[in-house]
Design an enzyme around this catalytic site. Sequence first.
Site, PDB file in Angstrom:
ATOM      1  N   HIS A  69       2.611  34.166  88.670  1.00  0.00           N
ATOM      2  CA  HIS A  69       1.161  34.404  87.931  1.00  0.00           C
ATOM      3  C   HIS A  69       0.263  35.854  88.640  1.00  0.00           C
ATOM      4  CE1 HIS A  69       2.030  30.268  86.818  1.00  0.00           C
ATOM      5  NE2 HIS A  69       1.605  30.792  85.633  1.00  0.00           N
TER       6      HIS A  69
ATOM      7  N   GLU B 176       9.446  34.631  74.329  1.00  0.00           N
ATOM      8  CA  GLU B 176       8.929  35.935  74.420  1.00  0.00           C
ATOM      9  C   GLU B 176       9.779  36.867  73.854  1.00  0.00           C
ATOM     10  OE1 GLU B 176       8.762  33.696  76.906  1.00  0.00           O
ATOM     11  OE2 GLU B 176       6.434  33.627  77.097  1.00  0.00           O
TER      12      GLU B 176
END
Lengths: 262, 353
Positions: free
Chosen positions: A89, A21
């Site tokens: 999540h 990322e």
Amino acid sequence: MTLGLQDKYGENRVFDTSLSEEGIIGRAVGMAIAGLMPVPEIQFRKYADPACEQINDCGTMRWRTANRFAAPMVVRMPVGFFRCGDPWHSQTNEVQFVHSPGWRVACPSNAEDAVGLLRTALRGNDPVMFLEHRNMLDATSARRPYPGDDFALPFGVAKRVREGDAITLVAWGAMVERCEAAAEKAGVSADILDLRTLAPWDSEAVLASVKRTHRCLIVHEDIGTGGFGGEIAAIVADRAFLASRRASRAPHDAGHPLSAPS
Amino acid sequence: MAQVLLGLHLTHPKDAICGYYRSRPILLSLGVALEDALGSAMGRAGGYSDGRDIGVVFNYPNARGASALPMCGGVGAQYTPTAGYAQAIEYHKNVLGDRAYDGAIGVVLGGDASVATNGFWAALTMATTLKLPMLFYVEDNGYGISTPSWLQTPGCNIAQNLASFNGLKIYDGDGTDPEEASYLIREAVSHTRAGRGPVLLHLTVPRLQGHSFQDTQAYKSKDVVEAEWARDPLPKLKAHVVPSLLSETDWAAFEASAQERVARAAQIADQRPVSEASQVTRFVFSEDGALQDEGGLWNGGYDAPRATDQARPEGARINMITAIRRTLDHELAVNPRVLVFGEDVGPKGACTV
Ligand SMILES: Cc1ncc(C[n+]2csc(CCOP(=O)(O)OP(=O)(O)O)c2C)c(N)n1
């Protein structure tokens, strides 16, 4: 989400990246400086963590270079609770981006706003976090007709989704439909504002509504402590409730997101 | 010395570098004014940040030659933006057909400790898998502040450790030896420029002083300090050019004029005021009528298509997934500078849904 785009636009314009990322956002920074409009995607809100350094440095770029450089981009990522939760999540944590100077933050609650805010972001001159709530992506309540190829919405303008005079409800993302359902169920005349963007956020609309209703409920999906709801509560308390009791009011100083020299 | 030699090779108008706090020599060689370099470190108005950053991390928009992407205080933060810039060079060439980018390169500068950062490895993966025109310049002075480099990479030498890394050309040598350094730098730049993929150039140098003013280098033995000073590149450079290319008098004249220029620049910098307090809240976000010098669509002459905030609903109701895809699709179609990337966004079309 991006299905079919690679077939249509080719592997140079729509492509997979290595699993880093920091690499995804850092790459976007270099590309933006080179005059492109990168649209990096992060797979889940939590997985933006490894990119924190690049996100923060991207946001402060314009300020710390005194407007010599800027790296406008649109970072898309799913946020929020959907079906079952876990620490990786289900996070929203929009407040971290609002707290990174230089970022504009969009949290659309429905398909029409998503189109309008995304289009503005893609044609803009600032870095934008575009947060896509997982529970709204295929929700029936979030569906709208396509509003057209020219449709673009300004940031910082809340939408009144229901008019009322007994209480102001402030929400964004997935909490908007919850507020509507709750007001319906309780039979309360609620003035419901969908903020649509958190940076900037439409404090004027909220304050104007609270001045009419004299009551304010902020509904946010996040940790209670230190979430963006706390910021709204502080501003509403200061400017709507306390201000009416004070003869002269000290200016609230949390309004300007500034970076300090290190 | 090695940084200046490297800077002299960055002649392509679309070259870009990104360095760190120790990159001042290369910035001066690219054209940053001495007054700006000194004034910024003093937190004065003007310069490259108008007193807003730490002063030793530079940025340099440059339309005529190599730009310096804004550096950061964080060690390792320079790597992935440089890889992104190198990928953008390819995009300009291959997608936009802009020949002005032919032969341009991205150059990143880092210290020996920076090779332990996430950014270094992320950028190395990107540059090698995508064969980007990117040069990694690692200046190895043996220490990260006081931490010795055996803790940053096994055996201290990142060039040796990456010898078998696929798709990476390695150059390794003494950054204080004028002949060797200049040869390695020339080879490294021309390899990258020729489009033969990324290069790692590892040069050893001494760090002659402490990391900062407070640092007395108590962690180095007297022998180490003496050995470092024996490698000072300046006397070596002098020995290399005097008397073969320059006379002792010429060298002395150069030295005197450099000293004079620095003294004059220091004086000018010192006379600069601190920046205007009323301006300090500007430029957190973009401002109408005040475009940045580099970065983004708008200063490249972008003219956004007409837009309206009035919805003209068409067709059946669609979900947010379709809405977002359709918007991306349209903007990709009308603006060739838009590009979309991430993990699994290609053939699979993203993972979340
Ligand atoms: C992410 C981060 N962690 C820690 C620091 C503090 N710090 C500044 S310089 C430095 C050492 C860097 O050493 P190296 O990369 O070898 O560069 P050198 O100064 O030796 O040229 C450290 C730890 C920092 N700036 N950034």
